[in-house]
Design an enzyme around this catalytic site. Sequence first.
Site, PDB file in Angstrom:
ATOM      1  N   SER A 292       0.844  -1.208   0.101  1.00 26.97           N
ATOM      2  CA  SER A 292      -0.152   0.135  -0.204  1.00 26.97           C
ATOM      3  C   SER A 292       1.000   1.159  -0.104  1.00 26.97           C
ATOM      4  O   SER A 292       1.970   1.217   0.526  1.00 26.97           O
ATOM      5  CB  SER A 292      -0.956  -0.011   1.207  1.00 26.97           C
ATOM      6  OG  SER A 292      -1.367   1.358   1.542  1.00 26.97           O
ATOM      7  N   LYS A 298       0.709  -3.409   4.539  1.00 23.50           N
ATOM      8  CA  LYS A 298      -0.170  -4.081   3.706  1.00 23.50           C
ATOM      9  C   LYS A 298       0.514  -5.126   2.813  1.00 23.50           C
ATOM     10  O   LYS A 298       1.799  -4.632   2.342  1.00 23.50           O
ATOM     11  CB  LYS A 298      -0.940  -3.244   3.162  1.00 23.50           C
ATOM     12  CG  LYS A 298      -2.121  -2.365   3.951  1.00 23.50           C
ATOM     13  CD  LYS A 298      -3.139  -3.285   4.392  1.00 23.50           C
ATOM     14  CE  LYS A 298      -4.199  -3.697   3.527  1.00 23.50           C
ATOM     15  NZ  LYS A 298      -4.832  -2.605   2.939  1.00 23.50           N
ATOM     16  N   GLU A 305      -7.530 -10.555  -6.924  1.00 24.25           N
ATOM     17  CA  GLU A 305      -8.816  -9.546  -7.060  1.00 24.25           C
ATOM     18  C   GLU A 305      -8.930  -9.049  -8.476  1.00 24.25           C
ATOM     19  O   GLU A 305     -10.029  -8.869  -8.879  1.00 24.25           O
ATOM     20  CB  GLU A 305      -8.400  -8.408  -6.120  1.00 24.25           C
ATOM     21  CG  GLU A 305      -8.308  -8.357  -4.480  1.00 24.25           C
ATOM     22  CD  GLU A 305      -7.715  -7.400  -4.096  1.00 24.25           C
ATOM     23  OE1 GLU A 305      -8.635  -6.691  -3.089  1.00 24.25           O
ATOM     24  OE2 GLU A 305      -6.605  -6.957  -3.959  1.00 24.25           O
TER      25      GLU A 305
END
Length: 488
Positions: A292, A298, A305
């Site tokens: 991130s 993260k 996804e």
Amino acid sequence: MSETGKMQRNANSGNIDKPWGGRFQQSTEKLVEKFSASEHYDRRLCFHDIRGSLAHASMLARQGIISDKDLAAISEGLEEIRQEIEAGTFTWRPELEDVHMNIESALSRKVGAPGRRLHTARSRNDQVATDVRLYVREEIDRLDRLMHALQESLLHQACSFTGLVIPGFTHLQHAQPVLWSHHWLAYFQMFRRDRERLLDCRKRVNVCPLGSAALAGTGFPIDREYVARELGFDDITRNSLDAVGDRDFIIEFLACLSITMMHLSRMSEELVLWASSEFGFVELPDGYCTGSSIMPQKKNPDVPELVRGKTGRVYGHLVSLLTLMKGLPLAYNRDLQEDKEALFDAVDTTSICVEVMAGLVALVKPCADRLSEVTGKGFLTATDLADYLVGKGVPFREAHEVVGRAVASCIERGVELTDLDLEELKKFHPSVEGDVMGVLTPEGSANARNCPGGTGISAVRRQIQEAQAWLKEKAHEMEQGRREGDCR
Ligand code: ARG
């Protein structure tokens, strides 16, 4: 009068740029040229178009419709064009509308009259239908190879941690223990069906429409079977009106791709869940995740996804084509030109998704400690306790009720079934004896299920052997090049 206009009027030589020019008093509006051009995307069919033209020309010569000299000139010209396209030196001209006119016009420019004879007994309507069929056939074979690699990754996972027990879910609630291997083999079966579906679809793709001409066939003494054989088709289409307006084979192909995307998306959804700290079942490879820009901790599962996200795109193309076709009268309509961008994007999207998932799946690592912690909880072996009582002569419905009460009592006390000792278990039913402890462990539970297709270790071993044999057979088929090669 513009240069193009003058050329259009030159009826004796036949205009190589605007072949329909004879009928028109005015040249096409620039905006209409831009609106209707497909050359910028259908040039993807150029090698299929060249291959189709070579087969057609060779048939025309065999049948005495053009001379051998014409054929030689056409073949040489097309070969030169192919080389120019490959080298990136071919000049694509949007004002020539599409790939077919671009190549035909370049050919006539190169070789003169023989080039202008190529379109005898043919129309762009049967030409484009042929090109797209050659393209889809090639893509089916390429996708089949990509899916082979994906299945190899799945099998690799199944063989890597054979004894590992994980929680199996129904309704996303803990259900029964299953083997890690069994889980990955479930996806193996999905992609096996997908490959079988693609090969079945290939049968209806691999039929030659050339010779249907514009819509009604032709009066020239053509040999359709010869052309079909030259192009590696298994058969010829049976009705010219149908053949020029049929896009069922694309719809069927996109339906196959949609199902594959649906399978990839399910697998992706699961990996996203499993990689979350709430589940913590797997570690995804760093190379397939991103960080991130703001939260340093993260590690995001972007690949699954995106695969999940791109699934909608492929479904969209399927629905586009179904909608495109639903109101079309016989035979060819220009609407059909709209099939290509959907087709190409569905192919590109599905291909890269299959490829990237093959890479990812091979590198997924189970978090064994967490998996063993979780499989020990959640009453995953409650069914085994009920089955145990059945083994002692208790009717299943009664056993189900008894174990239900035991589970409720455990929940109340905040313990697991495995925390209860023999005395406590006996209180729920007098048939419980010392041998009960073995059936309550996740390993004992999973290994008891050795019916064909079950999760028990010997059933899974048989499954692995069968999967290996199937893949080997497929690899052999691919090696033998049983199917037609590329058009390049
Ligand atoms: N570009 C056209 C298509 O993709 C080729 C066929 C054109 N035929 C015609 N009659 N205008 O469908």
